[in-house]
Design a protein around this motif. Structure first.
Motif, PDB file in Angstrom:
ATOM      1  N   GLY A  19      63.756  19.608  56.052  1.00  0.00           N
ATOM      2  CA  GLY A  19      64.505  19.140  57.108  1.00  0.00           C
ATOM      3  C   GLY A  19      63.831  18.046  57.830  1.00  0.00           C
ATOM      4  O   GLY A  19      63.813  17.958  59.167  1.00  0.00           O
ATOM      5  N   GLY A  20      63.033  17.062  56.963  1.00  0.00           N
ATOM      6  CA  GLY A  20      62.333  16.010  57.834  1.00  0.00           C
ATOM      7  C   GLY A  20      63.659  14.869  57.739  1.00  0.00           C
ATOM      8  O   GLY A  20      64.807  15.212  57.754  1.00  0.00           O
ATOM      9  N   GLN A  21      63.084  13.625  58.180  1.00  0.00           N
ATOM     10  CA  GLN A  21      64.041  12.491  58.130  1.00  0.00           C
ATOM     11  C   GLN A  21      64.860  12.720  56.794  1.00  0.00           C
ATOM     12  O   GLN A  21      66.049  12.154  57.120  1.00  0.00           O
ATOM     13  CB  GLN A  21      63.374  11.301  58.409  1.00  0.00           C
ATOM     14  N   GLY A  22      64.478  12.627  55.845  1.00  0.00           N
ATOM     15  CA  GLY A  22      65.385  12.795  54.588  1.00  0.00           C
ATOM     16  C   GLY A  22      66.390  13.633  54.497  1.00  0.00           C
ATOM     17  O   GLY A  22      67.454  13.546  54.258  1.00  0.00           O
ATOM     18  N   ILE A  61      67.452  23.598  55.589  1.00  0.00           N
ATOM     19  CA  ILE A  61      66.664  24.428  56.145  1.00  0.00           C
ATOM     20  C   ILE A  61      65.217  23.746  55.988  1.00  0.00           C
ATOM     21  O   ILE A  61      64.787  23.066  55.398  1.00  0.00           O
ATOM     22  CB  ILE A  61      66.570  25.604  55.142  1.00  0.00           C
ATOM     23  N   ASP A  62      64.384  24.358  56.955  1.00  0.00           N
ATOM     24  CA  ASP A  62      63.019  23.820  57.360  1.00  0.00           C
ATOM     25  C   ASP A  62      62.105  25.244  57.704  1.00  0.00           C
ATOM     26  O   ASP A  62      62.805  25.604  58.605  1.00  0.00           O
ATOM     27  CB  ASP A  62      63.089  22.412  58.187  1.00  0.00           C
ATOM     28  N   LYS A  63      61.061  24.943  57.533  1.00  0.00           N
ATOM     29  CA  LYS A  63      60.223  26.021  57.976  1.00  0.00           C
ATOM     30  C   LYS A  63      59.868  25.870  59.408  1.00  0.00           C
ATOM     31  O   LYS A  63      59.273  26.702  60.057  1.00  0.00           O
ATOM     32  CB  LYS A  63      59.089  26.078  56.896  1.00  0.00           C
ATOM     33  N   ASP A 100      59.662  18.526  63.766  1.00  0.00           N
ATOM     34  CA  ASP A 100      58.076  19.028  63.897  1.00  0.00           C
ATOM     35  C   ASP A 100      57.264  18.336  62.678  1.00  0.00           C
ATOM     36  O   ASP A 100      56.253  18.377  62.909  1.00  0.00           O
ATOM     37  CB  ASP A 100      58.157  20.292  63.855  1.00  0.00           C
ATOM     38  N   GLN A 101      58.005  17.658  61.796  1.00  0.00           N
ATOM     39  CA  GLN A 101      57.375  17.277  60.710  1.00  0.00           C
ATOM     40  C   GLN A 101      56.344  16.265  61.316  1.00  0.00           C
ATOM     41  O   GLN A 101      55.121  15.614  60.814  1.00  0.00           O
ATOM     42  CB  GLN A 101      58.074  16.525  59.499  1.00  0.00           C
ATOM     43  N   TRP A 102      56.827  15.393  62.339  1.00  0.00           N
ATOM     44  CA  TRP A 102      56.234  14.160  63.026  1.00  0.00           C
ATOM     45  C   TRP A 102      55.433  14.771  64.182  1.00  0.00           C
ATOM     46  O   TRP A 102      54.247  14.420  64.162  1.00  0.00           O
ATOM     47  CB  TRP A 102      57.185  13.142  63.234  1.00  0.00           C
ATOM     48  N   LEU A 132      54.816   5.221  64.038  1.00  0.00           N
ATOM     49  CA  LEU A 132      55.524   4.622  62.700  1.00  0.00           C
ATOM     50  C   LEU A 132      54.755   3.476  62.455  1.00  0.00           C
ATOM     51  O   LEU A 132      54.365   2.577  63.109  1.00  0.00           O
ATOM     52  CB  LEU A 132      56.870   4.431  62.772  1.00  0.00           C
ATOM     53  N   HIS A 133      54.531   3.150  61.010  1.00  0.00           N
ATOM     54  CA  HIS A 133      54.223   2.005  60.425  1.00  0.00           C
ATOM     55  C   HIS A 133      55.120   0.800  60.215  1.00  0.00           C
ATOM     56  O   HIS A 133      54.744  -0.365  60.281  1.00  0.00           O
ATOM     57  CB  HIS A 133      53.243   2.208  59.293  1.00  0.00           C
ATOM     58  N   ASP A 134      56.326   1.331  60.051  1.00  0.00           N
ATOM     59  CA  ASP A 134      57.542   0.322  60.004  1.00  0.00           C
ATOM     60  C   ASP A 134      58.149   0.256  61.182  1.00  0.00           C
ATOM     61  O   ASP A 134      58.318   1.011  62.037  1.00  0.00           O
ATOM     62  CB  ASP A 134      58.151   0.901  58.885  1.00  0.00           C
ATOM     63  N   PRO A 135      58.705  -1.091  61.256  1.00  0.00           N
ATOM     64  CA  PRO A 135      59.432  -1.652  62.709  1.00  0.00           C
ATOM     65  C   PRO A 135      60.721  -0.947  62.653  1.00  0.00           C
ATOM     66  O   PRO A 135      61.448  -0.576  61.833  1.00  0.00           O
ATOM     67  CB  PRO A 135      59.442  -3.006  62.602  1.00  0.00           C
ATOM     68  N   ASN A 184      62.969  27.610  61.359  1.00  0.00           N
ATOM     69  CA  ASN A 184      61.941  28.846  60.885  1.00  0.00           C
ATOM     70  C   ASN A 184      62.728  29.495  59.591  1.00  0.00           C
ATOM     71  O   ASN A 184      62.720  30.374  59.349  1.00  0.00           O
ATOM     72  CB  ASN A 184      62.158  29.742  62.031  1.00  0.00           C
ATOM     73  N   SER A 185      62.938  28.684  58.502  1.00  0.00           N
ATOM     74  CA  SER A 185      63.498  28.852  57.558  1.00  0.00           C
ATOM     75  C   SER A 185      62.857  28.457  56.089  1.00  0.00           C
ATOM     76  O   SER A 185      62.782  27.235  56.198  1.00  0.00           O
ATOM     77  CB  SER A 185      65.062  28.747  57.158  1.00  0.00           C
ATOM     78  N   VAL A 186      61.999  29.334  55.517  1.00  0.00           N
ATOM     79  CA  VAL A 186      61.275  29.010  54.240  1.00  0.00           C
ATOM     80  C   VAL A 186      61.906  29.281  53.154  1.00  0.00           C
ATOM     81  O   VAL A 186      62.410  30.513  52.927  1.00  0.00           O
ATOM     82  CB  VAL A 186      59.922  29.443  54.324  1.00  0.00           C
ATOM     83  N   ALA A 205      64.068  18.102  49.465  1.00  0.00           N
ATOM     84  CA  ALA A 205      63.749  17.075  50.545  1.00  0.00           C
ATOM     85  C   ALA A 205      62.582  17.298  51.282  1.00  0.00           C
ATOM     86  O   ALA A 205      62.133  17.398  52.432  1.00  0.00           O
ATOM     87  CB  ALA A 205      64.826  16.689  51.583  1.00  0.00           C
ATOM     88  N   THR A 206      61.432  17.911  50.204  1.00  0.00           N
ATOM     89  CA  THR A 206      60.337  18.480  51.033  1.00  0.00           C
ATOM     90  C   THR A 206      59.293  17.446  51.221  1.00  0.00           C
ATOM     91  O   THR A 206      58.149  17.984  51.578  1.00  0.00           O
ATOM     92  CB  THR A 206      60.041  19.365  49.677  1.00  0.00           C
ATOM     93  N   GLY A 207      59.434  16.153  50.914  1.00  0.00           N
ATOM     94  CA  GLY A 207      58.363  15.252  51.534  1.00  0.00           C
ATOM     95  C   GLY A 207      57.454  14.672  50.133  1.00  0.00           C
ATOM     96  O   GLY A 207      56.917  15.389  49.580  1.00  0.00           O
ATOM     97  N   MET A 208      57.718  13.248  50.004  1.00  0.00           N
ATOM     98  CA  MET A 208      56.609  12.751  49.158  1.00  0.00           C
ATOM     99  C   MET A 208      55.059  12.726  49.965  1.00  0.00           C
ATOM    100  O   MET A 208      54.195  12.589  49.202  1.00  0.00           O
ATOM    101  CB  MET A 208      57.004  11.435  48.595  1.00  0.00           C
ATOM    102  N   SER A 209      55.144  12.800  51.285  1.00  0.00           N
ATOM    103  CA  SER A 209      53.697  13.035  51.966  1.00  0.00           C
ATOM    104  C   SER A 209      53.805  14.457  52.503  1.00  0.00           C
ATOM    105  O   SER A 209      53.689  14.378  53.524  1.00  0.00           O
ATOM    106  CB  SER A 209      53.676  12.012  52.834  1.00  0.00           C
ATOM    107  N   GLY A 210      54.128  15.334  51.536  1.00  0.00           N
ATOM    108  CA  GLY A 210      54.093  16.748  52.157  1.00  0.00           C
ATOM    109  C   GLY A 210      53.177  17.770  51.309  1.00  0.00           C
ATOM    110  O   GLY A 210      53.226  18.694  51.746  1.00  0.00           O
ATOM    111  N   GLY A 239      61.299   9.646  50.736  1.00  0.00           N
ATOM    112  CA  GLY A 239      60.813   8.202  50.931  1.00  0.00           C
ATOM    113  C   GLY A 239      60.744   7.702  52.540  1.00  0.00           C
ATOM    114  O   GLY A 239      60.895   8.714  53.186  1.00  0.00           O
ATOM    115  N   ASN A 240      60.513   6.549  52.503  1.00  0.00           N
ATOM    116  CA  ASN A 240      60.568   6.290  54.081  1.00  0.00           C
ATOM    117  C   ASN A 240      61.911   6.195  54.779  1.00  0.00           C
ATOM    118  O   ASN A 240      62.700   6.527  54.019  1.00  0.00           O
ATOM    119  CB  ASN A 240      59.834   4.548  53.989  1.00  0.00           C
ATOM    120  N   LEU A 241      61.785   5.817  55.969  1.00  0.00           N
ATOM    121  CA  LEU A 241      63.110   5.840  56.684  1.00  0.00           C
ATOM    122  C   LEU A 241      64.288   4.941  56.055  1.00  0.00           C
ATOM    123  O   LEU A 241      65.570   5.326  56.008  1.00  0.00           O
ATOM    124  CB  LEU A 241      62.962   5.421  58.105  1.00  0.00           C
ATOM    125  N   HIS A 242      63.855   3.756  55.609  1.00  0.00           N
ATOM    126  CA  HIS A 242      64.905   2.977  54.850  1.00  0.00           C
ATOM    127  C   HIS A 242      65.447   3.491  53.888  1.00  0.00           C
ATOM    128  O   HIS A 242      66.568   3.643  53.464  1.00  0.00           O
ATOM    129  CB  HIS A 242      64.108   1.524  54.534  1.00  0.00           C
TER     130      HIS A 242
END
Ligand SMILES: Cc1cc2nc3c(=O)[nH]c(=O)nc-3n(C[C@H](O)[C@H](O)[C@H](O)COP(=O)(O)OP(=O)(O)OC[C@H]3O[C@@H](n4cnc5c(N)ncnc54)[C@H](O)[C@@H]3O)c2cc1C
Length: 611
Positions: free
Chosen positions: A185-188, A206-208, A214-216, A225-228, A270-272, A306-311, A574-577
């Motif tokens: 449950g990040g932005q994706g 679901i997100d742990k 909390d990811q951020w 953020l690096h993107d505008p 709190n769900s893994v 949706a577990t994150g490519m930077s995860g 992916g990124n927010l875009h």
């Protein structure tokens, strides 16, 4: 003569030539489609041409090239798609420049409505983008169709909005199974959850973590953020126009949390997810989730990672890590600089996280050394904004009438095969503008590159998701020696130092491994099985045959937002875009399956690499 011209009624002047060319081409395409004549359709395309389809024809994300590719796509899809009604978008005037005619187009398929973009060279198609944006009969309740909210009248069994929400929350996952389970449950996951909610697909994200965002929150404290902002909007709800250009990480976290609430995303904290298995017989997943420590089995029909490519951190396994007496952690676990004032810090890596962390450590007075293992591409944030993103995502773009939707589609209309050709001149301009900066960096011994073919940051992102830094100031610290630079691989650690392959020994109280992240199919291996991860193959990258993106050419990003070799398993992120734009196509694919709308997939992703 001029008086005659001045008096001419524009309606009598005949259609403008660009519009006439577009109308004629669309008419010929429609005729070929109605006749189910793939060869006639393909003949409308130039020898070098590209057709990118986002779900409208293929129920997939595919780009085909040249007349053979077009013919194959048509043969495989045109009966089921039954596309028709091709017109130039009446709100957008076709344009002509440099021998290319461009137009926005609208069309319908058997089951949905689409829009797209066309580029003609003379009378032949050079690029065509077709996208599905809604399913007939399942339109989103928006605008004139928005829900009433209030229930006027007098009812003894009246249930308020919050009572209905509470009931739904208590039933979902217990009495009612979600059709889609989104793990992460990040932005994706949040963006996809919002879309599925609007489309009426029973889903749980679901997100742990304990809170959305909390990811951020958990990332190093100096992160922005690096993107505008113009690039970062979520679906449905734009940032207000007083939102900072670069969101500080805790602010974006709070936005994500508020968004989850106001968009009514069913979200379990709190769900893994601890394991998942698919039954081809019942066509259902069994996913074990530990919710607040209690195991539950969910039985969704569709599983989205949706577990994150930077995860999934790449943590090196180095001799001597067990004897090192100081602190050591991956960049994703770096708490920030406060505890390290006056300490000797070695940061292994030279991309975004490494620079951000080095800069923040230097600011608190640490003695910092960056270990560069391979060359990095750097572009200054301001330059990237002006030259790289300005035309589509900037205040000026907004002022000139560019909407986020339109910008996303323009971006999507440039086929990946030739995207680098559009990027190279931009990066040439950036190099020229900041030449003095690059000279200083290189004089300091920093190994800098522009990507294998000079196409810069965005192509590196699409191809390998790494290898760059958007400079917000820390590069100067390296250029002027405030942050020291060492080169090579780490050979081993000693009790108080890091030893490099060439024997260089760096004294250290802290080692940060800014060593990047692994492929997302590693999540599938953890959660499902190595066999399924191998069956699905590498996630991300284009097959460009450049560093860390081995060929063969795939045409699209591997496995993202589209069917995979494992039935009912999807990857999103992916990124927010990308999370904003591609969540639409993923949500439509899931909605269609939920409603039993036929979704014949054409050109399922082949697997060439396991990770
Ligand atoms: C330092 C840094 C800076 C970045 N800057 C930007 C930027 O400026 N702009 C941008 O668009 N992108 C940026 N990114 C890249 C990327 O967009 C972010 O990583 C973003 O967080 C990705 O969102 P996501 O939802 O795909 O994944 P994540 O935010 O990583 O979310 C994945 C979630 O999955 C959860 N999860 C994983 N496994 C399980 C499981 N088994 N059960 C339950 N939950 C699970 C995790 O708890 C996590 O919350 C940055 C990345 C990093 C590391």
């Amino acid at each position: 003569m001029s008086q005659t011209l001045d008096r001419t009624d524009p309606a009598e002047a005949g259609p403008d030539p660009a519009a006439a060319r577009v109308d004629a081409w669309l008419g010929r395409l429609e005729a070929a489609l109605v006749a189910r004549d793939a060869e006639a359709g393909a003949a409308l395309f130039a020898v070098q041409s590209f057709w990118r389809d986002l779900v409208a024809f293929t129920w997939n994300i595919r780009t085909v090239e040249g007349r053979d590719g077009v013919a194959a796509l048509l043969r495989g899809t045109m009966d089921a798609a039954d596309a028709h009604g091709f017109v130039a978008d009446p709100d957008e005037q076709p344009t002509e420049a440099g021998g290319v005619t461009e137009a926005w187009i609208l069309f319908e398929t058997a089951v949905g409505r689409g829009r797209g973009h066309l580029r003609l060279k003379a009378d032949e198609c050079w690029t065509l983008l077709t996208t599905l944006y809604e399913l007939k009969g399942y339109e989103e309740p928006r605008g004139p169709a928005r829900p009433l909210g209030a229930e006027h009248g007098a009812h003894r069994e009246r249930v308020t909005w919050s009572e209905a929400r509470q009931r739904e929350a208590s039933e979902l996952g217990a009495a009612v199974q979600p059709y889609v389970l989104v793990v992460g449950g990040g932005q994706g996951g949040i963006a996809l959850g919002a879309r599925l909610r609007q489309l009426g697909v029973p889903s749980i994200v679901i997100d742990k973590h304990a809170r959305p965002g909390d990811q951020w929150r958990g990332r190093y404290k100096s992160l922005c953020l690096h993107d505008p902002v113009w690039y970062d909007h979520l679906p449905y709800l734009r940032f207000p126009d007083n939102w900072p250009v670069f969101s500080p990480k805790d602010k974006i976290a709070d936005w994500l949390e508020s968004y989850t609430s106001v968009m009514e995303v069913p979200y379990w904290t709190n769900s893994v997810a601890t394991s998942a298995a698919y039954s081809p017989q019942t066509r259902e997943w069994a996913v074990t989730v530990e919710r607040d420590g209690n195991p539950i089995t969910l039985r969704p029909k569709q599983l989205v990672l949706a577990t994150g490519m930077s995860g999934k951190p790449n943590v090196p396994d180095l001799p001597g890590m067990d004897v090192f007496a100081g602190d050591q952690h991956h960049s994703s676990a770096h708490p920030g600089p406060d505890a390290y004032a006056g300490k000797r810090c070695v940061v292994v890596g030279s991309n975004n996280s490494a620079f951000d962390i080095c800069g923040a450590l230097w600011e608190v007075g640490a003695d910092v050394t960056m270990v560069q293992r391979s060359s990095t591409h750097i572009v200054k944030s301001g330059t990237l904004m002006d030259i790289g993103l300005g035309a589509l995502y900037s205040e000026q773009a907004v002022a000139s009438g560019m909407t986020t939707d339109k910008a996303d589609l323009v971006f999507a209309s440039l086929p990946y095969r030739i995207l680098h050709e559009f990027q190279i001149p931009l990066y040439d301009q950036m190099r020229e503008r900041d030449q003095e900066f690059y000279d200083r960096l290189e004089a300091a011994g920093f190994r800098h590159d522009w990507g294998d073919d000079g196409s810069g940051l965005f192509m590196k992102y699409l191809r390998r998701g790494s290898g760059y830094y958007i400079d917000v100031g820390a590069a100067d610290l390296v250029a002027n020696g405030d942050v020291k630079l060492a080169h090579g691989q780490v050979d081993h650690l000693r009790e108080h130092s890091v030893v490099l392959a060439d024997g260089t020994e760096l004294e250290a109280d802290l080692v940060v491994y800014a060593t990047g992240y692994g492929s997302m199919n590693g999540w599938a291996a953890d959660l499902i099985s190595q066999d399924v991860a191998d069956q699905v193959g590498k996630v991300w990258g284009l097959g460009s045959d450049t560093t860390k993106d081995p060929g063969p050419w795939e045409g699209e990003q591997r496995n993202m937002w589209k069917p995979t070799q494992q039935e009912a398993l999807w990857f999103h992120g992916g990124n927010l875009h990308q999370s904003r734009h591609y969540s639409l196509y993923l949500a439509l694919q899931l909605k269609a399956r939920y409603e039993g709308v036929p979704t014949p997939v054409w050109g399922l992703q082949e697997v060439h690499h396991r990770s």
